[in-house]
Motif scaffolding. Structure first.
Motif, PDB file in Angstrom:
ATOM      1  N   VAL A   1       8.125  40.865  72.672  1.00 38.79           N
ATOM      2  CA  VAL A   1       9.492  40.368  72.821  1.00 38.79           C
ATOM      3  C   VAL A   1       9.971  39.724  71.519  1.00 38.79           C
ATOM      4  CG1 VAL A   1      10.951  38.697  74.020  1.00 38.79           C
ATOM      5  CG2 VAL A   1       9.315  40.065  75.309  1.00 38.79           C
ATOM      6  N   GLN A   2       9.132  38.909  70.898  1.00 37.27           N
ATOM      7  CA  GLN A   2       9.511  38.246  69.651  1.00 37.27           C
ATOM      8  C   GLN A   2       9.786  39.260  68.545  1.00 37.27           C
ATOM      9  OE1 GLN A   2       6.147  35.678  69.083  1.00 37.27           O
ATOM     10  NE2 GLN A   2       6.843  34.160  70.579  1.00 37.27           N
ATOM     11  N   HIS A   3       8.905  40.248  68.405  1.00 35.02           N
ATOM     12  CA  HIS A   3       9.098  41.278  67.376  1.00 35.02           C
ATOM     13  C   HIS A   3      10.359  42.089  67.661  1.00 35.02           C
ATOM     14  CE1 HIS A   3       5.126  40.265  65.979  1.00 35.02           C
ATOM     15  NE2 HIS A   3       5.084  41.280  65.138  1.00 35.02           N
ATOM     16  N   ALA A   4      10.605  42.389  68.933  1.00 41.09           N
ATOM     17  CA  ALA A   4      11.786  43.171  69.281  1.00 41.09           C
ATOM     18  C   ALA A   4      13.066  42.405  68.959  1.00 41.09           C
ATOM     19  CB  ALA A   4      11.748  43.537  70.763  1.00 41.09           C
TER      20      ALA A   4
ATOM     21  N   ALA B   1      15.915  43.495  66.260  1.00 38.22           N
ATOM     22  CA  ALA B   1      17.327  43.619  66.604  1.00 38.22           C
ATOM     23  C   ALA B   1      18.196  42.835  65.622  1.00 38.22           C
ATOM     24  CB  ALA B   1      17.558  43.136  68.034  1.00 38.22           C
ATOM     25  N   ALA B   2      17.752  41.625  65.281  1.00 36.59           N
ATOM     26  CA  ALA B   2      18.513  40.811  64.325  1.00 36.59           C
ATOM     27  C   ALA B   2      18.528  41.467  62.948  1.00 36.59           C
ATOM     28  CB  ALA B   2      17.905  39.413  64.254  1.00 36.59           C
ATOM     29  N   ARG B   3      17.377  41.976  62.513  1.00 39.87           N
ATOM     30  CA  ARG B   3      17.280  42.598  61.191  1.00 39.87           C
ATOM     31  C   ARG B   3      18.151  43.844  61.090  1.00 39.87           C
ATOM     32  NH1 ARG B   3      12.544  44.078  61.662  1.00 39.87           N
ATOM     33  NH2 ARG B   3      12.794  46.329  61.742  1.00 39.87           N
TER      34      ARG B   3
ATOM     35  N   ALA C   1      15.954  44.358  73.781  1.00 37.77           N
ATOM     36  CA  ALA C   1      15.963  42.916  73.520  1.00 37.77           C
ATOM     37  C   ALA C   1      17.355  42.390  73.202  1.00 37.77           C
ATOM     38  CB  ALA C   1      15.015  42.590  72.370  1.00 37.77           C
ATOM     39  N   ALA C   2      18.236  43.262  72.741  1.00 35.21           N
ATOM     40  CA  ALA C   2      19.575  42.829  72.340  1.00 35.21           C
ATOM     41  C   ALA C   2      20.636  43.066  73.399  1.00 35.21           C
ATOM     42  CB  ALA C   2      19.978  43.557  71.055  1.00 35.21           C
TER      43      ALA C   2
END
Length: 258
Positions: free
Chosen positions: A186-189, A193-195, A225-226
């Motif tokens: 979840v954190q990586h996803a 998404a932000a990147r 995730a987004a």
């Protein structure tokens, strides 16, 4: 905006539940197979229904549970996305493209059946035919997913709570092994998404395979995730620039990866 979607999610299955609680009628996965001409669009609700049925198959028919490992010998496909979320709903670690020999179970498409026989556990075969069709003849030693899944229940509850800190994904990135817990997925996803600039309502087109983190991020996890959606394209290397332009416009694509 990406950071606020499903803020309390600790597993990938939590992300899907958040999407279901939001707008269940919106498209989540749109799939093209340009080798067959197939196009499938699954809303959040329809995708969740497939995940529930597959989770019940995993838990009740295959006896899978937390601590088990599933080798997924599958391409980037809408049914592969379903299997990934089903594994994470049950608490099974998913290994896309992973070695089937040490795995507790293996799920394979037509191209991986020979390699999948190295698994001594349960074996499931996916025909990957249009409309989720069955094999004309079931491969010996395998369950035919398309024959087994329709009878499964439309609601799913795990027998054991899924531990966010247990290993959920075994893949690779940049040629190096990558093992992530559900919470780390979840954190990586979210970071991806932000990147990539994926926000709620984005439409992400991906041609990347699912056997690396980059392909999973682009073709499923970062959009999930987004609060966005994904357009998966398979066997599309021969599409012309004009065909890509038409698809991008018709699917309202906001970001193309791969």
């Amino acid at each position: 905006m990406t950071a606020t979607f499903a803020a309390d999610a600790r597993t990938p299955a939590d992300l899907l539940r958040s999407a279901l609680d939001g707008d269940p009628a919106r498209p989540l996965v749109t799939f093209y197979d340009d080798g067959t001409g197939e196009r499938v669009e699954l809303s959040v609700r329809t995708f969740d229904n497939w995940v529930a049925k597959t989770s019940n198959l995993l838990q009740d028919e295959l006896g899978a549970g937390p601590g088990d490992r599933a080798a997924l010998l599958l391409p980037a496909h809408w049914q592969t996305a379903v299997w990934l979320l089903a594994c994470w709903s049950v608490g099974v670690a998913a290994a896309p493209g992973g070695d089937p020999e040490p795995a507790d179970l293996v799920v394979s498409g037509p191209d991986g059946l020979e390699a999948a026989q190295a698994c001594s556990g349960e074996r499931v075969a996916l025909a990957l035919r249009p409309l989720g069709g069955r094999f004309p003849q079931r491969p010996a030693g395998f369950l035919d997913y398309a024959a087994e899944v329709p009878a499964q229940g439309d609601r799913f509850a795990p027998y054991s709570p899924v531990d966010p800190e247990a290993v959920a994904l075994e893949t690779e990135t940049g040629g190096l092994p990558l093992r992530l817990t559900g919470e780390e997925v979840v954190q990586h996803a979210r970071a991806g998404a932000a990147r990539l600039g994926i926000a709620p309502g984005s439409r992400v087109l991906s041609t990347l395979p699912y056997d690396t983190w980059e392909g999973l991020e682009a073709g499923l996890l970062a959009p999930l995730a987004a609060g966005a959606s994904v357009v998966l394209c398979r066997n599309s290397a021969e599409l012309s620039a004009e065909q890509w332009e038409q698809r991008t416009a018709s699917e309202r694509v906001t970001l193309r990866l791969g």
